[in-house]
Enzyme design. Structure first.
Site, PDB file in Angstrom:
ATOM      1  N   ASP A  17       0.723  -1.130  -0.112  1.00 30.44           N
ATOM      2  CA  ASP A  17      -0.048  -0.020  -0.120  1.00 30.44           C
ATOM      3  C   ASP A  17       0.650   1.101  -0.057  1.00 30.44           C
ATOM      4  O   ASP A  17       0.681   2.096  -0.856  1.00 30.44           O
ATOM      5  CB  ASP A  17      -0.869   0.103   1.140  1.00 30.44           C
ATOM      6  CG  ASP A  17      -2.111  -0.998   1.060  1.00 30.44           C
ATOM      7  OD1 ASP A  17      -1.947  -1.808   0.392  1.00 30.44           O
ATOM      8  OD2 ASP A  17      -2.763  -1.024   1.908  1.00 30.44           O
ATOM      9  N   ARG A  98      -0.502   2.426  17.726  1.00 33.91           N
ATOM     10  CA  ARG A  98      -0.973   3.717  16.698  1.00 33.91           C
ATOM     11  C   ARG A  98      -0.691   4.995  17.442  1.00 33.91           C
ATOM     12  O   ARG A  98      -0.150   5.718  16.534  1.00 33.91           O
ATOM     13  CB  ARG A  98      -2.433   3.446  16.203  1.00 33.91           C
ATOM     14  CG  ARG A  98      -2.614   2.216  15.631  1.00 33.91           C
ATOM     15  CD  ARG A  98      -1.548   2.204  14.325  1.00 33.91           C
ATOM     16  NE  ARG A  98      -1.940   0.973  13.613  1.00 33.91           N
ATOM     17  CZ  ARG A  98      -1.016   0.011  13.207  1.00 33.91           C
ATOM     18  NH1 ARG A  98       0.318   0.240  13.795  1.00 33.91           N
ATOM     19  NH2 ARG A  98      -1.273  -1.050  12.454  1.00 33.91           N
ATOM     20  N   ASP A 127      -7.806   1.834  12.129  1.00 31.59           N
ATOM     21  CA  ASP A 127      -6.589   2.434  11.923  1.00 31.59           C
ATOM     22  C   ASP A 127      -6.708   3.990  11.736  1.00 31.59           C
ATOM     23  O   ASP A 127      -5.830   4.813  11.785  1.00 31.59           O
ATOM     24  CB  ASP A 127      -5.455   1.793  11.425  1.00 31.59           C
ATOM     25  CG  ASP A 127      -4.813   0.876  12.327  1.00 31.59           C
ATOM     26  OD1 ASP A 127      -5.016   0.649  13.536  1.00 31.59           O
ATOM     27  OD2 ASP A 127      -4.073  -0.001  11.526  1.00 31.59           O
ATOM     28  N   SER A 179      -2.912 -10.178   5.762  1.00 29.76           N
ATOM     29  CA  SER A 179      -2.622  -8.765   6.143  1.00 29.76           C
ATOM     30  C   SER A 179      -2.074  -8.864   7.887  1.00 29.76           C
ATOM     31  O   SER A 179      -2.853  -9.469   8.595  1.00 29.76           O
ATOM     32  CB  SER A 179      -3.965  -7.955   6.120  1.00 29.76           C
ATOM     33  OG  SER A 179      -3.422  -6.643   6.973  1.00 29.76           O
TER      34      SER A 179
END
Length: 402
Positions: A17, A98, A127, A179
């Site tokens: 990505d 995060r 996220d 993932s």
């Protein structure tokens, strides 16, 4: 209409990505792209050649920031004191990473004079909220770009074709169907066969822990020492927060500890299925909870449990930089001041079982708790206590009889 930006800092992992995002930003925003990568303990192999890869994809520079100790000390440890476990099982590994990553991204943006921030989160996940919630709290003046909500690419194949057209190399392929997100606390697995909740995870899903069926036939015991809620020693060896976690990961993973397979409620409304491996964290949480039961009275433990339930959603929902977060952490910290002592955990075939406990702040008294003879507790006092404790029930029953 796209806003004009001159320089953007991208949260860069080197995966498919973000590799595509760099050229996409340059083509669609005509801006300079600065790549930022956070080392949160995902493994040195994930960082090898990352700077070169970012530059080759079109970034003007790449900053790799070591956040390992800060992540464990300032985010994981405080969360443990709250007792937060999302929906009863998930130890919040991705969620906790995060805010520290997004905060460091903002700091890099200030350092290089960027006027925009960018992430590679999809519009389906949690996220995006965690990153942008942090951006809103720390840098409301910076523009936020979320390519997955703007571009017309919809699949892994689209991204691979996009990079191939521009002759940008990537290690990703159409066959890499899972993932995964790793850091010092855990690794998560989603996608592929896991999208069918009736499909049992195959052995290839798990990458961090030994299959419990293949784990040693002999149990191993590990001692954790805490001081005011913070883990300070493992097997009497003084270690930094990050070093302690690494050591526990190694020990517990060998016994298959820390695997879960869950269906969870994402913040955006859908359910998702994921497999998580949190070996050292599972041991730490079990030990901390066992020590709490030694040092906190019934009312205090009940209230701490309420904090944990609320805080699991605060952390999962990406609300670290909020007044509510600060208040809940402060409440948990007040209880954590008593959490000092040693806990022994037995590791065997995927299980982490507390077997020994001791604390200078312990409220446990063998003199009172014994089933043998004692001279400190008058059992006849219980009658009056029970009559008062059940008085409202007695009154209600008498009224019904009348």
């Amino acid at each position: 209409m796209k806003k004009n930006v001159n320089k953007v800092v991208l949260a860069y992992s080197g995966g498919l990505d973000t590799s595509a995002i760099i050229p996409w930003l340059k083509e669609n925003y005509d801006c300079e792209v600065v790549a930022f990568a956070a080392d949160v303990g995902q493994g040195d192999e994930e960082l090898v050649g990352l700077k070169e890869k970012a530059i080759a994809s079109g970034a003007s520079e790449c900053h790799i920031v070591d956040l390992k100790e800060e992540f464990v000390s300032e985010y994981i440890y405080p969360t443990i004191t709250t007792g937060a476990i999302y929906e009863g099982e998930y130890l919040l590994g991705t969620s906790m990473a995060r805010p520290v990553i997004a905060k460091a991204q903002v700091e890099i943006a200030r350092k290089v004079g960027a006027d925009a921030l960018c992430h590679g989160c999809t519009g389906k996940g949690n996220d995006q909220v965690r990153f942008e919630g942090t951006f809103a709290s720390l840098a409301p003046d910076l523009h936020v770009i979320a390519p997955w909500r703007e571009w017309d690419m919809v699949s892994r194949e689209d991204l691979l074709a996009y990079l191939a057209e521009r002759n940008i190399k990537t290690t990703a392929s159409a066959t890499k169907i899972y993932s995964r997100d790793a850091n010092a606390w855990h690794i998560s697995h989603e996608g592929g066969e896991l999208e069918d909740p009736w499909q049992e995870p195959t052995k290839q899903i798990w990458t961090m822990t030994v299959d419990p069926e293949d784990a040693p036939d002999e149990a191993e015991r590990v001692m954790l020492s805490f001081e005011e809620g913070r883990l300070t020693k493992v097997n009497d060896e003084a270690l930094s927060p990050y070093q302690a976690l690494v050591k526990l990961n190694t020990i517990a993973a060998a016994h298959g500890v820390g695997r879960i397979d869950i269906v969870e409620n994402r913040l955006v409304g859908m359910k998702s299925r994921g497999c998580y491996e949190t070996p050292g964290g599972t041991v730490m949480v079990a030990a901390y909870k066992a020590l709490e039961t030694m040092v906190l009275d019934k009312a205090s433990l009940k209230y701490r449990e309420q904090i944990g339930l609320e805080y699991s959603h605060v952390m999962y929902d990406g609300r670290w930089f909020t007044p509510l977060n600060d208040a809940l952490l402060a409440g948990a910290a007040s209880f954590a001041k008593r959490v000092t002592g040693d806990i022994v955990v037995k590791l065997y075939k995927g299980q982490a079982t507390v077997t020994q406990r001791r604390s200078p702040n312990s409220l446990y008294s063998e003199d009172f708790a014994t089933f043998g003879a004692d001279d400190v507790y008058d059992q006849s006092h219980a009658e009056g206590f029970i009559r008062l404790f059940s008085l409202s029930s007695r009154i209600e029953a008498l009224k019904k009889q009348q």
